[in-house]
Design an enzyme around this catalytic site. Structure first.
Site, mmCIF file in Angstrom:
data_model
loop_
_atom_site.group_PDB
_atom_site.id
_atom_site.type_symbol
_atom_site.label_atom_id
_atom_site.label_comp_id
_atom_site.label_asym_id
_atom_site.label_seq_id
_atom_site.Cartn_x
_atom_site.Cartn_y
_atom_site.Cartn_z
ATOM 1 N N TYR A 55 8.165 -3.942 -7.059
ATOM 2 C CA TYR A 55 6.773 -4.410 -6.995
ATOM 3 C C TYR A 55 5.942 -3.864 -8.149
ATOM 4 C CZ TYR A 55 8.589 -5.575 -2.420
ATOM 5 O OH TYR A 55 9.378 -6.064 -1.406
ATOM 6 N N CYS A 81 -11.136 -3.242 -17.291
ATOM 7 C CA CYS A 81 -12.544 -3.044 -16.938
ATOM 8 C C CYS A 81 -12.796 -3.140 -15.443
ATOM 9 C CB CYS A 81 -13.395 -4.053 -17.686
ATOM 10 S SG CYS A 81 -13.204 -3.819 -19.447
ATOM 11 N N GLU A 82 -12.237 -2.233 -14.698
ATOM 12 C CA GLU A 82 -12.471 -2.130 -13.259
ATOM 13 C C GLU A 82 -12.311 -0.667 -12.889
ATOM 14 O OE1 GLU A 82 -11.549 -4.754 -10.429
ATOM 15 O OE2 GLU A 82 -11.054 -6.421 -11.759
ATOM 16 N N ARG A 117 12.751 -2.909 -2.059
ATOM 17 C CA ARG A 117 12.264 -1.641 -2.587
ATOM 18 C C ARG A 117 13.320 -0.534 -2.561
ATOM 19 N NH1 ARG A 117 6.805 -0.257 -1.795
ATOM 20 N NH2 ARG A 117 6.811 -1.754 -0.097
ATOM 21 N N ARG A 130 0.170 -1.290 -7.712
ATOM 22 C CA ARG A 130 0.307 -0.648 -6.403
ATOM 23 C C ARG A 130 -0.774 0.407 -6.111
ATOM 24 N NH1 ARG A 130 3.915 1.738 -4.396
ATOM 25 N NH2 ARG A 130 3.951 0.603 -2.443
ATOM 26 N N GLU A 164 17.734 -7.658 4.085
ATOM 27 C CA GLU A 164 16.955 -8.087 2.919
ATOM 28 C C GLU A 164 16.226 -6.918 2.255
ATOM 29 O OE1 GLU A 164 14.183 -10.976 4.438
ATOM 30 O OE2 GLU A 164 15.746 -12.360 5.075
ATOM 31 N N PRO A 165 16.920 -5.867 1.877
ATOM 32 C CA PRO A 165 16.208 -4.753 1.250
ATOM 33 C C PRO A 165 15.793 -5.100 -0.177
ATOM 34 C CG PRO A 165 18.566 -4.356 1.160
ATOM 35 C CD PRO A 165 18.376 -5.639 1.933
HETATM 36 N N1 LLP Z 1 12.113 -9.783 3.599
HETATM 37 C C1 LLP Z 1 10.900 -10.314 3.797
HETATM 38 C C2 LLP Z 1 10.767 -11.476 4.676
HETATM 39 C C3 LLP Z 1 9.777 -9.737 3.173
HETATM 40 O O1 LLP Z 1 8.570 -10.252 3.390
HETATM 41 C C4 LLP Z 1 9.935 -8.604 2.340
HETATM 42 C C5 LLP Z 1 8.790 -7.997 1.663
HETATM 43 C C6 LLP Z 1 11.245 -8.090 2.149
HETATM 44 C C7 LLP Z 1 12.300 -8.702 2.803
HETATM 45 C C8 LLP Z 1 11.534 -6.903 1.278
HETATM 46 O O2 LLP Z 1 10.904 -5.769 1.742
HETATM 47 P P1 LLP Z 1 11.254 -4.324 1.125
HETATM 48 O O3 LLP Z 1 12.669 -4.004 1.510
HETATM 49 O O4 LLP Z 1 11.103 -4.409 -0.348
HETATM 50 O O5 LLP Z 1 10.265 -3.430 1.749
HETATM 51 N N2 LLP Z 1 3.880 -5.482 -2.762
HETATM 52 C C9 LLP Z 1 4.092 -4.541 -1.683
HETATM 53 C C10 LLP Z 1 5.266 -4.908 -0.816
HETATM 54 C C11 LLP Z 1 5.231 -6.315 -0.250
HETATM 55 C C12 LLP Z 1 6.421 -6.631 0.578
HETATM 56 C C13 LLP Z 1 6.459 -8.069 0.964
HETATM 57 N N3 LLP Z 1 7.605 -8.489 1.708
HETATM 58 C C14 LLP Z 1 4.216 -3.138 -2.275
HETATM 59 O O6 LLP Z 1 4.143 -2.992 -3.489
HETATM 60 O O7 LLP Z 1 4.351 -2.175 -1.531
#
Ligand code: LLP
Length: 451
Positions: free
Chosen positions: A406, A377-378, A303, A339, A300-301
């Site tokens: 994100y 305004c923060e 990012r 972020r 599940e990639p």
């Molecule tokens: N699978 C599940 C169950 C997840 O909770 C997430 C991310 C992913 C896959 C995908 O993860 P990735 O490959 O994108 O790292 N807003 C934060 C990141 C929150 C991630 C939440 N879950 C940021 O901007 O760093």
């Protein structure tokens, strides 16, 4: 230190690179414009305004392909994590490459179905709080797998499945209790976190699940967090899952799927790590413990696929100096990209036009230390603090790099700021994949609310 000012200059393969533009009557002088594929970013800013998200289609498909290639020796499906960037056009682009999808809400599921109805059979549904309505929608769509996070959810799904006369394939999301070095808000694999069920409690729950007629126990899932750049914790988590699978099979369960979640980090500091190598290292770390088990792997990639594929373009509105501290006030803010404010995350910021020679981009400008801040305004509304950057003047464009994941998906209307437009570039073509929001659209739902 801005790495683009170092020699040799780091190309951003293949999406974002500086290209020379000759100017002056004799065309002896030149400027260097940051391009997204074949399209110069200043032309996009001029046509569509700022703030503006710009994505490179080639980068997205190339990074998706890197996963496909690294995992080619094991049966697998890459289920792109929609939360990272949920734009329909990006989902469609990935669906065409054969991607599946990881969704965490009815809204994300609907987006996938709109992008490509046929992708439903490659959807996995994760999340700790799936509602009855969301479960029903996923059952009707005929998704591949429900990742169940609690006993209550298990019974809720069984009830829904009975009502709609469907059978649901399930995996339990187990919490492997592995520490991973990342920001505490995005670490999920420890006992204290709300996610999943403890590994040691899993067997009992699997036994209960297999008693429910509407549920087909078929997998195990795990996700330890996000922006993890060391592969060791992934390997550790998968080893625990592999042990569990041995036990579950001994208990008589048919375990065909292992969903190892997402979380592979990217290099926001631009030290130019080779992405293919990173994915290959990740692949060998997580597939080794599974080799003997003959399972279909789900990934599940989010990012890692879209992060470096996008930039946020913004214009400097004002320069200001308070008691010697310099600020660049830009027209983008924390509501567009949260972020830095939320996680103290680092994003490289580069001037889009550079009056420099090929190998010295940034050097012909004086360097200065600035805070890059937005109009909200923060005090937490910043993109960089005490950052050394080439000096830029009012009206100049900046690109905030690695903003494809994100970024827009966490954007809000705080301070009643309309959401930015989004552009998808493919070679020479630039397509608006989301038009800029209008102010009246932000309050339309209030005007139309019943009295
Ligand atoms: N699978 C599940 C169950 C997840 O909770 C997430 C991310 C992913 C896959 C995908 O993860 P990735 O490959 O994108 O790292 N807003 C934060 C990141 C929150 C991630 C939440 N879950 C940021 O901007 O760093």
């Amino acid at each position: 230190m801005n790495p683009l000012s170092e020699e040799p200059r780091i190309e951003r393969p293949p999406g974002f690179a500086f290209r020379e533009r000759r100017k002056g009557i004799l065309r002896r002088e030149s400027e260097w414009d940051l391009h997204c594929e074949e399209v110069a970013l200043p032309s996009l800013a001029k046509k569509y305004g700022t703030p503006l998200y710009v994505y490179s289609a080639a980068t997205i498909t190339e990074r998706f392909a890197a996963f496909e290639s690294a995992f080619r020796r094991i049966p697998h499906t890459v289920c792109y994590s929609v939360k990272a960037n949920s734009n329909l056009h990006i989902l469609r682009l990935l669906a065409r490459q054969g991607s599946g999808f990881d969704v965490v809400s009815g809204g994300e599921l609907e987006r996938v179905l709109v992008a490509d109805r046929r992708a439903a059979k490659r959807v996995v549904f994760s999340g700790v709080g799936k509602s009855k309505e969301e479960l029903a929608a996923a059952l009707k769509a005929g998704i591949l797998l429900f990742n169940i996070e609690s006993e209550s959810e298990l019974w809720m799904l069984a009830e829904c499945a009975a009502r709609y006369r469907k059978s649901a394939a399930i995996a339990l999301r187990v919490n492997p209790d592995v520490p991973a070095e990342t920001h505490p808000y995005i670490s999920t694999g420890l006992r204290k976190h709300k996610f999943g069920v403890p590994v040691h409690a899993a067997r009992e729950l699997y036994a209960k699940a297999s008693g429910a007629r509407q549920l087909r126990v078929t997998g195990v899932s795990v996700h330890i967090g996000s922006q993890i750049t060391d592969v060791a914790p992934f390997a550790q988590a998968v080893e625990r899952v592999a042990d569990l699978i041995g036990e579950l099979r001994a208990d008589g369960h048919e375990i065909d799927f292992v969903d190892i979640g997402g979380g592979l980090g990217i290099d926001y500091q631009q030290r130019a790590l080779n992405f293919q190598d990173c994915v290959r290292a990740y692949a060998s770390a997580v597939t080794n413990p599974l080799r003997a088990l003959k399972v279909h792997l789900l990934l599940e990639p989010g990012r890692a696929i879209v992060g470096p594929s996008g930039v946020l373009l913004t214009r400097v509105v004002y320069r200001k100096e308070n008691d010697g501290k310099r600020f660049l006030v830009v027209d983008s803010a924390m509501n567009d990209l949260i972020r830095p404010s939320l996680y103290g995350a680092h994003h490289e910021i580069v001037p889009v036009v550079s009056p420099a020679k090929a190998r010295t981009v940034g050097r012909e400008r004086e360097q200065e230390i600035v805070d890059v801040v937005g109009p909200v305004c923060e005090s937490g509304d910043f993109f960089a603090r005490d950052r050394q950057m080439p000096r830029v003047e009012e009206g100049e464009l900046l690109a905030i790099l690695d903003a494809g994941a994100y970024g827009m998906s966490l954007a809000s209307n705080y301070n009643s700021r309309p959401k930015p437009a989004e552009i998808l570039v493919r070679g020479k073509s630039a397509k608006v994949i989301r038009r800029r929001e209008r102010v009246d659209e932000m309050y339309a739902a209030e005007l139309s609310a019943a009295d």
